[in-house]
Design an enzyme around this catalytic site. Structure first.
Site, PDB file in Angstrom:
ATOM      1  N   HIS A   1       0.694  -1.262  -0.001  1.00  0.00           N
ATOM      2  CA  HIS A   1      -0.117  -0.110  -0.002  1.00  0.00           C
ATOM      3  C   HIS A   1       0.891   1.300  -0.045  1.00  0.00           C
ATOM      4  CE1 HIS A   1      -3.556   2.393   1.962  1.00  0.00           C
ATOM      5  NE2 HIS A   1      -3.230   2.823   0.829  1.00  0.00           N
TER       6      HIS A   1
ATOM      7  N   ILE B   1      -6.845   9.168  -0.945  1.00  0.00           N
ATOM      8  CA  ILE B   1      -7.241   8.703   0.446  1.00  0.00           C
ATOM      9  C   ILE B   1      -6.189   7.846   0.955  1.00  0.00           C
ATOM     10  CG2 ILE B   1      -8.624   6.876   0.120  1.00  0.00           C
ATOM     11  CD1 ILE B   1      -9.097   9.546   2.922  1.00  0.00           C
TER      12      ILE B   1
ATOM     13  N   ASN C   1      -6.810  -0.858  -1.004  1.00  0.00           N
ATOM     14  CA  ASN C   1      -7.087   0.281  -0.096  1.00  0.00           C
ATOM     15  C   ASN C   1      -8.566  -0.104   0.240  1.00  0.00           C
ATOM     16  OD1 ASN C   1      -6.371   2.844   1.443  1.00  0.00           O
ATOM     17  ND2 ASN C   1      -8.686   3.424   0.442  1.00  0.00           N
TER      18      ASN C   1
ATOM     19  N   HIS D   1      -3.949   0.692  -6.211  1.00  0.00           N
ATOM     20  CA  HIS D   1      -4.147   1.489  -4.931  1.00  0.00           C
ATOM     21  C   HIS D   1      -5.718   1.017  -4.737  1.00  0.00           C
ATOM     22  CE1 HIS D   1      -5.814   4.810  -2.240  1.00  0.00           C
ATOM     23  NE2 HIS D   1      -4.695   4.421  -1.694  1.00  0.00           N
TER      24      HIS D   1
ATOM     25  N   HIS E   1       1.334   5.113  -2.674  1.00  0.00           N
ATOM     26  CA  HIS E   1       1.340   6.515  -2.127  1.00  0.00           C
ATOM     27  C   HIS E   1       3.020   7.099  -2.398  1.00  0.00           C
ATOM     28  CE1 HIS E   1      -2.243   6.958   0.316  1.00  0.00           C
ATOM     29  NE2 HIS E   1      -2.274   5.797   0.041  1.00  0.00           N
TER      30      HIS E   1
END
Length: 909
Positions: free
Chosen positions: A566, A909, A762, A758, A571
């Site tokens: 993740h 997010i 997520n 993602h 990110h």
């Protein structure tokens, strides 16, 4: 869009022969030229190439019956939409500067607009003088305020390439869009999507420029815009000096030197990035003051800079804050009952866990809530003010469907293929499995899972070697990643760690069966190596030890999922692409316009992560097994496993042995496990993205030579490698952008990671980990058989359930993580989904690209139906069955909230 008919003088056509010319031969030539210009326009219109242009100057010399002289100018109107939230307006009305701004409105001098010609002045060779006019406020409706201005544009001004906007107010404004239209009745208009904060002239003296929707490669830039194109990029690069202000639009690089706080006791952390020991991607530079104790580290502050336009929208910010507050209040529930927070207290029984969902809590004012003040200080005051409220956690979908599913081995195995970390499982290619670590330091290299154990657990239906040859053995292997950290982590209070391997066998029914778990403690100066293989068992002691071993490896998988699959692979690795794009690709570049929507909110959410999630003492360090070594582990993973070329889904599947290349198969590869929901659905999404990108690239780069000669594109990719991922800049696997194929593959990979990768890791987090016994984030105690002399073994034999509960997270750890996962799994109401319609899609003005994008959207809707059908088909036993959570994470679209589906364009997010 404005067309030449709207911006040139209207010619009254007369079909009688009474057409007169000026008495010289030049007049006839000029009329012929006028006719040719009009024919040229018609041809351009048919090709979708209309533009904002004032052309009437070309027609001077032609006189039509009923016209005494040529028209010399064109009237244009500009309509601006400025957006603000109701809360923001109420607050602004109370501020002293708002009084001054209201006066500016009365004077009609609030916003200054300047039209920019795309042509140079033929006489001076410099940019043409802009045409300026103030915009006056004309209406206000809800959160939108409209402004209008009028322009008289000379007919020789040329095509309008952009608009300067100067904010004369004393407060910043958010300019949503700017519409240019002709004053003729029925005339079409062109919309310039801005979606940008504009600072007051007193704060930022630089004029803001917004280019029209027409995209240009660098060597195609109209002469009147070249200098402006370069200047805008220079402004966004900054000079690399000073502390960034919240109003800045500057993008620059720095290492992760702000995770720790060396000036506070016990909060110093290694700098990630810039060293061979801890290589890492780069983040956005903030320029905060240096730490007193470690000059290489930055001091921390209550706010983390991101360029102004990277911030959340007002809608997103409001929902994010509300959800955060509610979630953290949920996390306070167990402690609120007793008014005292005991951070070491676990759950006394499973009934106390289910109470989190089934019953409400009366929340008093909590005095001992300093723990929350440390983790999320910005909502501490709001928590203190809460009283007389009954709150409860939502029931996660897997718990709602089957409250006992987490206990079953089949579900434990199924989640490796259809859960929230489908990136860990890999094919076993040889036996015995071997470590790459130094055996002199870390113990035996060969796995303790022998062929005898394997053959016994598969009931002798084949030999272990045959199982390998037939591709029936799979492993989730965290042995080499975790083993070097076992003793470091065990020196910390309230946690433990092992190196682990979890082995699975693919049955004839196409489902995985877990057959062995190996846990290893490496040797130390005071103790020899300890390792043990646990297997499913029918006797009481063996069965409970198997449950405890599963709890250990689930904690390992939770850490790998959150820190690597993740955070690191989405990110963290995407942020350098964003920074480089803003520094090297002009906003009129077609690749900027393709990628920009896939980077929405990413820098802001990453800044929030550095502030509260991954920082020293933050939620990750407080609640996951490696504790303060968590981020170091992500650096180790980046060093050992991250490769850009293997971030593409097909390449990732092949690397893990989960697929083989097969030109005759759909998507060009064949899956080793036919029913692998993440891969089955993910490949549909990957192929749809790639098809869309192929069409986009072919349109703007019909010749590969244009890719090689695109200076901005090459500078962007060079900077991604040499600055954004500087610690891997010399790796040979970086692709070279020199063909349509290489550019398509590179951009598809970036878009895949930012959207579907993602989403896969997520948006199912609360559904699967919201009930923490299914996915505990930490194992707090050792396996009781590791030391046969301790009271722990005695207690285990007397009451094994207590040992399992003691292994799970504490009340505060579990509920804080549940609250955060609820937040991370939530779609906001302003979410923009892959393939969906959104403001600012510049290619919609091009009929060729609009048709391609429509096909992309249609394919995604088709995929949505395919996934629904698969989830109802009983032959897919890894996604369809009694009490089973169907695999929805690759469904492209979703409503707001926690839905377990939906692929946003970006890491939002």
């Amino acid at each position: 869009m404005l067309t030449p008919q709207m911006t040139k003088p209207q010619i009254n056509h007369c079909y009688s022969p009474r057409l007169f010319f000026l008495p010289n031969s030049r007049s006839a030539c000029k009329l012929e030229r006028t006719q040719l210009l009009y024919q040229s326009y018609c041809l351009r219109k048919n090709r979708g190439l209309t533009s904002i242009r004032c052309m009437a100057g070309e027609m001077k010399g032609a006189i039509v019956q009923g016209t005494s002289k040529p028209t010399e100018s064109t009237k244009l109107k500009a309509i601006l939409t400025v957006r603000a939230s109701t809360v923001e307006r109420l607050l602004d009305n109370l501020s002293p500067t708002q009084v001054l701004d209201n006066l500016q409105d009365l004077l009609g001098r609030s916003l200054l607009l300047e039209l920019i010609s795309s042509e140079l002045d033929p006489e001076s060779g410099s940019e043409k003088k802009t045409i300026s006019a103030y915009a006056r406020k004309v209406s206000q409706d809800g959160g939108e305020t409209k402004y209008e201005s009028s322009f008289t544009v000379p007919n020789n001004f040329g095509e309008i390439g952009g608009v300067f906007v100067t904010n004369v107010y004393h407060n910043e404004i958010f300019l949503q869009d700017l519409i240019l239209q002709n004053d003729k009745i029925g005339a079409a208009a062109t919309t310039i999507s801005c979606n940008s904060w504009i600072q007051p002239k007193s704060v930022s003296p630089d004029k803001r420029v917004f280019f029209t929707t027409k995209s240009y490669l660098p060597d195609q830039t109209p002469s009147g815009l070249k200098s402006l194109r370069n200047h805008e990029l220079e402004l966004k690069r900054g000079n690399g000096k000073g502390e960034r202000k919240s109003t800045d639009r500057i993008y620059d690089y720095d290492t992760y030197n702000d995770l720790g706080d060396p000036d506070s006791e016990g909060r110093a952390r290694p700098i990630l990035g810039g060293t061979k020991v801890f290589p890492y991607p780069r983040r956005c530079r903030t320029g905060r003051p240096q730490s007193k104790k470690d000059p290489k580290s930055e001091t921390r502050s209550s706010t983390f800079y991101v360029p102004r336009d990277e911030d959340f929208s007002k809608v997103k910010q409001l929902q994010f804050s509300t959800t955060t507050l509610t979630s953290v209040l949920h996390a306070a529930l167990p402690s609120a009952q007793s008014f005292v927070i005991d951070t070491k207290s676990g759950f006394p029984n499973f009934n106390e866990i289910t109470v989190l969902y089934n019953e409400g809590f009366q929340i008093p004012k909590v005095d001992g809530i300093g723990f929350f003040q440390t983790l999320i200080p910005r909502i501490y005051d709001a928590i203190q003010d809460v009283s007389d409220k009954v709150l409860r956690f939502d029931v996660p979908e897997m718990l709602e469907r089957d409250r006992f599913s987490w206990l079953r081995d089949e579900e434990f195995a199924r989640q490796t293929l259809a859960g929230i970390n489908p990136y860990a499982i890999q094919l076993v290619k040889e036996l015995p499995m071997k470590s790459k670590l130094d055996p002199a330091i870390y113990g035996a290299a060969e796995s303790a899972i022998t062929t005898d154990i394997i053959e016994k657990e598969i009931n002798g239906i084949m030999t272990a070697e045959e199982a390998v040859h037939q591709k029936r053995l799979f492993v989730v292997d965290y042995h080499d990643l975790l083993l070097p950290y076992v003793h470091k982590v065990r020196a910390l209070e309230g946690t433990t760690l092992y190196g682990s391997r979890s082995l699975f066998f693919l049955t004839d029914e196409g489902i995985l069966k877990p057959i062995a778990i190996e846990l290893t403690r490496p040797p130390s100066p005071t103790a020899p190596e300890w390792r043990h293989v646990f297997v499913p068992s029918s006797d009481s002691t063996g069965s409970w030890l198997w449950k405890l071993a599963k709890a250990q490896v689930c904690a390992h998988d939770s850490g790998h999922h959150e820190l690597i699959s993740h955070w690191l692979r989405t990110h963290c690795s995407v942020e350098p692409y964003i920074i480089a794009m803003h520094r090297q690709l002009s906003e009129m570049h077609p690749i900027y316009r393709l990628l920009h929507r896939h980077f929405r909110y990413t820098m802001k959410i990453n800044a929030f992560a550095r502030q509260a999630l991954i920082s020293a003492g933050g939620i990750i360090e407080s609640s996951f097994s490696p504790l303060k070594y968590s981020m170091e582990l992500s650096s180790v993973a980046y060093d050992q496993t991250w490769r850009f070329d293997l971030e593409a889904l097909p390449a990732d599947l092949i690397r893990r042995g989960m697929a083989v290349e097969d030109p005759t198969a759909e998507h060009g590869l064949k899956l080793v496990i036919d029913d692998y929901p993440f891969a089955n659905d993910g490949l549909l999404i990957w192929s749809a993205i790639k098809k869309w990108v192929q069409e986009y690239i072919s349109h703007y780069y019909p010749d590969s030579a244009q890719i090689k000669s695109d200076t901005e594109l090459q500078a962007w990719w060079h900077e991604v490698r040499t600055r954004g991922h500087a610690d891997k800049k010399d790796e040979p696997w970086w692709p070279t952008l020199d063909t349509q194929e290489s550019l398509t593959q590179t951009l598809t990979t970036i878009i895949w990671v930012a959207s579907a990768h993602h989403a896969a890791v997520n948006f199912g987090q609360y559904d699967y980990a919201g009930f923490f016994p299914n996915r505990p984030t930490i194992a707090r105690i050792n396996i009781p058989t590791e030391d046969m002399t301790t009271d722990q073994l005695k207690n285990f034999l007397q009451k094994p359930e207590d040992t399992l509960l003691d292994s799970f997270p504490t009340q505060i750890q579990a509920t804080v993580v549940m609250a955060v996962l609820n937040l991370l799994s939530t779609h906001s109401s302003d979410e923009e989904y892959l393939g969906g319609q959104a403001a600012g899609l510049t290619w919609l003005n091009d009929p060729v690209m609009k048709a391609a994008y429509d096909r992309f959207y249609a394919r995604l809707k088709e995929i949505e139906g395919i996934i629904d059908a698969r989830n109802l088909d009983p032959k897919f036993r890894n996604r369809s069955g009694a009490g089973m959570v169907p695999y929805k994470l690759m469904k492209p679209f979703s409503d707001a909230g926690v839905t377990g589906m939906g692929i946003p364009n970006s890491i939002s997010i």
